[in-house]
Design a protein around this motif. Structure first.
Motif, PDB file in Angstrom:
ATOM      1  N   ALA A 151       0.813  -1.219   0.000  1.00 40.72           N
ATOM      2  CA  ALA A 151       0.000   0.000   0.000  1.00 40.72           C
ATOM      3  C   ALA A 151       0.848   1.272   0.000  1.00 40.72           C
ATOM      4  N   TYR A 152       2.080   1.217   0.503  1.00 38.99           N
ATOM      5  CA  TYR A 152       2.912   2.414   0.614  1.00 38.99           C
ATOM      6  C   TYR A 152       4.342   2.094   0.208  1.00 38.99           C
ATOM      7  N   ARG A 153       5.042   3.098  -0.336  1.00 39.58           N
ATOM      8  CA  ARG A 153       6.468   2.995  -0.662  1.00 39.58           C
ATOM      9  C   ARG A 153       7.181   4.073   0.140  1.00 39.58           C
ATOM     10  N   TYR A 154       8.035   3.669   1.060  1.00 36.60           N
ATOM     11  CA  TYR A 154       8.739   4.608   1.930  1.00 36.60           C
ATOM     12  C   TYR A 154      10.183   4.782   1.483  1.00 36.60           C
ATOM     13  N   GLN A 155      10.709   5.995   1.672  1.00 30.50           N
ATOM     14  CA  GLN A 155      12.142   6.253   1.600  1.00 30.50           C
ATOM     15  C   GLN A 155      12.505   6.991   2.876  1.00 30.50           C
ATOM     16  N   HIS A 156      13.344   6.365   3.688  1.00 32.02           N
ATOM     17  CA  HIS A 156      13.803   7.018   4.918  1.00 32.02           C
ATOM     18  C   HIS A 156      14.802   8.089   4.505  1.00 32.02           C
ATOM     19  N   LEU A 157      14.604   9.315   4.972  1.00 32.16           N
ATOM     20  CA  LEU A 157      15.426  10.440   4.514  1.00 32.16           C
ATOM     21  C   LEU A 157      16.569  10.805   5.459  1.00 32.16           C
ATOM     22  N   ALA A 158      16.752  10.042   6.530  1.00 31.21           N
ATOM     23  CA  ALA A 158      17.882  10.286   7.434  1.00 31.21           C
ATOM     24  C   ALA A 158      18.341   8.976   8.073  1.00 31.21           C
ATOM     25  N   PRO A 159      18.574   7.928   7.277  1.00 34.05           N
ATOM     26  CA  PRO A 159      18.866   6.621   7.871  1.00 34.05           C
ATOM     27  C   PRO A 159      20.204   6.522   8.585  1.00 34.05           C
ATOM     28  N   THR A 160      21.147   7.392   8.256  1.00 35.85           N
ATOM     29  CA  THR A 160      22.480   7.274   8.854  1.00 35.85           C
ATOM     30  C   THR A 160      22.708   8.233  10.022  1.00 35.85           C
ATOM     31  N   PHE A 161      21.698   9.039  10.356  1.00 30.61           N
ATOM     32  CA  PHE A 161      21.846   9.988  11.458  1.00 30.61           C
ATOM     33  C   PHE A 161      21.516   9.292  12.773  1.00 30.61           C
ATOM     34  N   SER A 162      22.379   9.443  13.739  1.00 25.07           N
ATOM     35  CA  SER A 162      22.243   8.771  15.030  1.00 25.07           C
ATOM     36  C   SER A 162      21.397   9.588  16.018  1.00 25.07           C
ATOM     37  N   ASN A 163      20.672   8.907  16.859  1.00 28.14           N
ATOM     38  CA  ASN A 163      19.877   9.514  17.940  1.00 28.14           C
ATOM     39  C   ASN A 163      18.864  10.535  17.427  1.00 28.14           C
ATOM     40  N   LYS A 164      18.123  10.160  16.400  1.00 29.26           N
ATOM     41  CA  LYS A 164      17.111  11.044  15.824  1.00 29.26           C
ATOM     42  C   LYS A 164      15.971  11.281  16.807  1.00 29.26           C
ATOM     43  N   LYS A 165      15.444  12.485  16.805  1.00 34.51           N
ATOM     44  CA  LYS A 165      14.250  12.814  17.585  1.00 34.51           C
ATOM     45  C   LYS A 165      13.006  12.651  16.729  1.00 34.51           C
ATOM     46  N   ALA A 166      13.209  12.516  15.413  1.00 39.89           N
ATOM     47  CA  ALA A 166      12.114  12.332  14.467  1.00 39.89           C
ATOM     48  C   ALA A 166      12.597  11.430  13.336  1.00 39.89           C
ATOM     49  N   GLU A 167      11.661  10.755  12.711  1.00 41.57           N
ATOM     50  CA  GLU A 167      11.959   9.881  11.576  1.00 41.57           C
ATOM     51  C   GLU A 167      11.312  10.491  10.330  1.00 41.57           C
ATOM     52  N   PRO A 168      12.111  11.018   9.382  1.00 41.27           N
ATOM     53  CA  PRO A 168      11.539  11.617   8.172  1.00 41.27           C
ATOM     54  C   PRO A 168      11.466  10.606   7.017  1.00 41.27           C
ATOM     55  N   PHE A 169      10.306  10.573   6.361  1.00 45.61           N
ATOM     56  CA  PHE A 169      10.093   9.661   5.243  1.00 45.61           C
ATOM     57  C   PHE A 169       9.440  10.388   4.085  1.00 45.61           C
ATOM     58  N   GLN A 170       9.818  10.010   2.880  1.00 45.76           N
ATOM     59  CA  GLN A 170       9.070  10.395   1.693  1.00 45.76           C
ATOM     60  C   GLN A 170       8.237   9.162   1.367  1.00 45.76           C
ATOM     61  N   VAL A 171       6.918   9.348   1.265  1.00 46.62           N
ATOM     62  CA  VAL A 171       6.013   8.216   1.110  1.00 46.62           C
ATOM     63  C   VAL A 171       5.211   8.368  -0.179  1.00 46.62           C
ATOM     64  N   ARG A 172       5.157   7.300  -0.947  1.00 40.96           N
ATOM     65  CA  ARG A 172       4.325   7.261  -2.153  1.00 40.96           C
ATOM     66  C   ARG A 172       3.211   6.259  -1.893  1.00 40.96           C
ATOM     67  N   VAL A 173       1.990   6.718  -2.162  1.00 42.24           N
ATOM     68  CA  VAL A 173       0.816   5.861  -2.018  1.00 42.24           C
ATOM     69  C   VAL A 173       0.294   5.593  -3.425  1.00 42.24           C
ATOM     70  N   PRO A 174       0.471   4.369  -3.926  1.00 46.59           N
ATOM     71  CA  PRO A 174      -0.016   4.068  -5.277  1.00 46.59           C
ATOM     72  C   PRO A 174      -1.547   4.114  -5.350  1.00 46.59           C
ATOM     73  N   TYR A 175      -2.035   4.564  -6.479  1.00 40.35           N
ATOM     74  CA  TYR A 175      -3.479   4.609  -6.715  1.00 40.35           C
ATOM     75  C   TYR A 175      -3.961   3.202  -7.059  1.00 40.35           C
ATOM     76  N   GLU A 176      -4.911   2.694  -6.285  1.00 41.86           N
ATOM     77  CA  GLU A 176      -5.450   1.357  -6.496  1.00 41.86           C
ATOM     78  C   GLU A 176      -6.975   1.429  -6.478  1.00 41.86           C
ATOM     79  N   PRO A 177      -7.590   1.760  -7.621  1.00 42.22           N
ATOM     80  CA  PRO A 177      -9.044   1.947  -7.653  1.00 42.22           C
ATOM     81  C   PRO A 177      -9.832   0.704  -7.275  1.00 42.22           C
ATOM     82  N   ASP A 178      -9.266  -0.493  -7.492  1.00 39.89           N
ATOM     83  CA  ASP A 178      -9.983  -1.716  -7.151  1.00 39.89           C
ATOM     84  C   ASP A 178     -10.011  -1.978  -5.638  1.00 39.89           C
ATOM     85  N   LYS A 179      -9.198  -1.260  -4.862  1.00 36.24           N
ATOM     86  CA  LYS A 179      -9.166  -1.426  -3.407  1.00 36.24           C
ATOM     87  C   LYS A 179      -9.657  -0.178  -2.691  1.00 36.24           C
ATOM     88  N   ALA A 180     -10.369   0.676  -3.389  1.00 37.10           N
ATOM     89  CA  ALA A 180     -10.817   1.955  -2.832  1.00 37.10           C
ATOM     90  C   ALA A 180     -11.770   1.752  -1.658  1.00 37.10           C
TER      91      ALA A 180
END
Length: 185
Positions: A93-122
């Motif tokens: 249902a979702y495609r994630y890209q973690h935008l700070a995977p190598t940073f240590s002790n993060k206070k937040a987790e940033p992601f770019q997320v793509r949600v594919p269009y699936e009309p048959d599962k609407a």
């Protein structure tokens, strides 16, 4: 993908054993039966993003430790070129890209997320919840977001901030949707 699931399951089991947490305690923390949890830890079930996030927080490790087996090491900054974030394809249902995977002790987790269009599962996306709060900023497309009993339609430039402990889900409308998700611990 199956081998990756088994590797993640092994990392979780080893960390749990090192920390002296029983499988039953882990299952209870994750609000599932011991049998359900055993299937995950045996590598027989794929982990959703939300489940991995909950496990990482409970074990006190970075999310990427579970995914890659390599702990983040950068402390000053982490630079990621367009399209080169850590790909996390845990669910169709979702495609994630973690935008700070190598940073240590993060206070937040940033992601770019793509949600594919699936009309048959609407109409009925699977809802998940996890600890913390979440800020989502629409980059492109149109998306329906469900948070608790509320529903919102988001388009490019719209944003939402919510308690991610409430069950939530996203569904692309009229084509693929893309957004920036920042999850705060």
């Amino acid at each position: 993908m199956q081998e990756q699931i088994k590797q993640i399951a092994m990392r979780i089991q080893v960390l749990r054993d090192i920390l002296g947490i029983s499988a039953e305690q882990m299952a209870e923390h994750l609000s599932m039966t011991a049998e359900q949890y055993a299937r995950y830890e045996a590598g027989g079930e794929d982990f959703s993003f939300s489940l991995l996030y909950k496990i990482a927080n409970f074990l006190g490790v970075d999310f990427t430790d579970l995914l890659t087996g390599d702990s983040p090491k950068l402390h000053m900054c982490c630079f990621i070129k367009k399209g080169e974030g850590l790909a996390i394809d845990r669910r169709k249902a979702y495609r994630y890209q973690h935008l700070a995977p190598t940073f240590s002790n993060k206070k937040a987790e940033p992601f770019q997320v793509r949600v594919p269009y699936e009309p048959d599962k609407a109409g009925c996306p699977e809802r998940n919840s996890h600890e913390g709060q979440e800020f989502d900023f629409m980059l492109s497309g149109k998306m329906r977001i469900l948070v608790g009993e509320s529903e919102f339609i988001m388009e490019a430039g719209d944003c939402i901030y919510y308690d991610s402990g409430y069950p939530h889900a996203m569904e692309a409308l009229d084509g693929d949707a893309e957004f920036l998700a920042i999850i705060m611990k």
